[in-house]
Design a protein around this motif. Structure first.
Motif, PDB file in Angstrom:
ATOM      1  N   THR A 237      -5.892   1.866  -6.816  1.00  0.00           N
ATOM      2  CA  THR A 237      -6.416   2.419  -5.426  1.00  0.00           C
ATOM      3  C   THR A 237      -5.494   2.077  -4.444  1.00  0.00           C
ATOM      4  N   HIS A 238      -4.411   1.071  -4.767  1.00  0.00           N
ATOM      5  CA  HIS A 238      -3.614   0.757  -3.826  1.00  0.00           C
ATOM      6  C   HIS A 238      -1.993   1.013  -4.395  1.00  0.00           C
ATOM      7  N   ILE A 239      -1.752   1.801  -5.466  1.00  0.00           N
ATOM      8  CA  ILE A 239      -0.773   2.065  -6.228  1.00  0.00           C
ATOM      9  C   ILE A 239       0.478   2.815  -5.133  1.00  0.00           C
ATOM     10  N   GLY A 240       0.106   3.343  -4.036  1.00  0.00           N
ATOM     11  CA  GLY A 240       0.881   3.859  -3.214  1.00  0.00           C
ATOM     12  C   GLY A 240       1.920   2.844  -2.562  1.00  0.00           C
ATOM     13  N   ARG A 241       1.386   1.856  -2.157  1.00  0.00           N
ATOM     14  CA  ARG A 241       2.019   0.409  -1.598  1.00  0.00           C
ATOM     15  C   ARG A 241       3.132   0.256  -2.647  1.00  0.00           C
ATOM     16  N   SER A 242       2.915   0.152  -3.997  1.00  0.00           N
ATOM     17  CA  SER A 242       3.748  -0.228  -5.037  1.00  0.00           C
ATOM     18  C   SER A 242       4.952   0.822  -5.071  1.00  0.00           C
ATOM     19  N   ASP A 243       4.537   2.025  -5.102  1.00  0.00           N
ATOM     20  CA  ASP A 243       5.577   2.969  -4.994  1.00  0.00           C
ATOM     21  C   ASP A 243       6.368   2.960  -3.769  1.00  0.00           C
TER      22      ASP A 243
END
Length: 334
Positions: A237-243
């Protein structure tokens, strides 16, 4: 309600073996481990945990009781893994070997009582990386499909180079690795209101998966069959921050592709307790990467996993895949 097409497979179900824990009874390290567990969970949680587990002993130990509960849930097959309380990652090498040998054999014996409905996973001692490949081979030799691991061992993250032979052997054999955290290193910050579980478990999932992604483990071992409990925790759900970090920070670019791409190389159970989050997980990881999971029979699981799946209002083909088709493919159930 319409029953899913094909067999319904629950990939997140546990079994408990008093004889395994008996192997550490009286061990000098057990008291310290229990004290750490008490400190991390807090007295209120421990007061609830004992009776909760005690009331579920028949479902955790008796195959007949388990099968009756599966029938009531509409579950045809369970992938059974030892209770994470059996990890005992504090033990010395000799005791650790006795533990995984006993747990692997006990799991195989439990599943053999209903081989058409129960498949099993064993254990490996993450605190002793040199034993892990042998423990995995032992589990596979007993007919188990792989092993269950936690999110870390004392002093070691899953990106530690010492685990490379284990990952290589798991990829070579096609074994399933079920990532199921137990405990959280945030310690006393989570010692009230059962935050040790409600916040700690999804945090541990996210940290462990991030180590496997950013650490390049999935690049070096693309054949790993990694199944993450609890929907992978906070990471999907928070993978965008990792990207974003991967794009803008050179110190975060230790993996070959954007982190979100690795979600489609990992499998996730459906135990997220929220229909919207389950829909997001399917969108992020792919409809072929999410499998039904209940955490049977614990209170933080789902007593009606199919009902929870239906509540997500997924397309019929996706519902059928999550209910059992994806698990049949991953586990080789035919």
């Amino acid at each position: 309600m319409t029953r899913p097409v094909g067999r319904v497979v629950d990939v997140h179900a546990h079994v408990l073996f008093p004889e395994v824990d008996a192997l550490v009874a009286g061990h000098p390290g057990l008291a310290a481990a229990r004290a750490l567990d008490a400190r991390r969970n807090g007295p209120e949680a421990l007061a609830v945990n004992g009776p909760m587990v005690g009331s579920r002993i028949p479902k955790l130990t008796d195959v007949g009781v388990r099968l009756a509960a599966m029938d009531a849930q509409g579950v045809d097959v369970q992938l059974v893994s030892p209770s994470p309380s059996h990890y005992h990652y504090w033990t010395d090498e000799l005791t650790a070997r006795r533990l995984w040998e006993s747990a692997n054999q006990a799991t195989a014996d439990h599943c053999a009582k209903a081989p058409d409905r129960l498949r099993g996973l064993g254990l490996v001692p993450l605190q002793h990386p040199g034993q892990c490949a042998a423990a995995l081979d032992h589990a596979l030799s007993l007919g188990l499909l792989g092993v269950e691991i936690s999110s870390h061992a004392p002093g070691r993250e899953l990106s530690d180079p010492a685990y490379e032979p284990f990952w290589a052997r798991a990829a070579e054999t096609g074994a399933v690795l079920f990532l199921h955290p137990f405990g959280c290193t945030l310690d006393e910050r989570l010692d009230r209101w059962y935050l040790s579980n409600t916040v700690g478990q999804p945090a541990e999932n996210a940290v462990a998966l991030s180590h496997l992604v950013f650490g390049g483990v999935l690049d070096r071992h693309p054949g790993l069959k990694l199944l993450a409990a609890h929907g992978g925790g906070y990471l999907p759900t928070h993978i965008g921050r990792s990207d974003h970090a991967w794009r803008v920070r050179p110190d975060a670019r230790n993996c070959a592709q954007p982190p979100s791409s690795y979600l489609r190389r990992i499998w996730f159970d459906s135990l997220v307790h929220d229909p919207a989050v389950l829909r997001h997980l399917v969108a992020a990881a792919g409809a072929d990467r999410v499998l039904l999971g209940s955490d049977f029979p614990f209170d933080m699981g789902s007593e009606d996993p199919l009902g929870a799946l239906r509540d997500a209002d997924l397309p019929p083909a996706v519902l059928d895949a999550v209910a059992g088709g994806n698990a049949a493919a991953l586990l080789g159930l035919g």
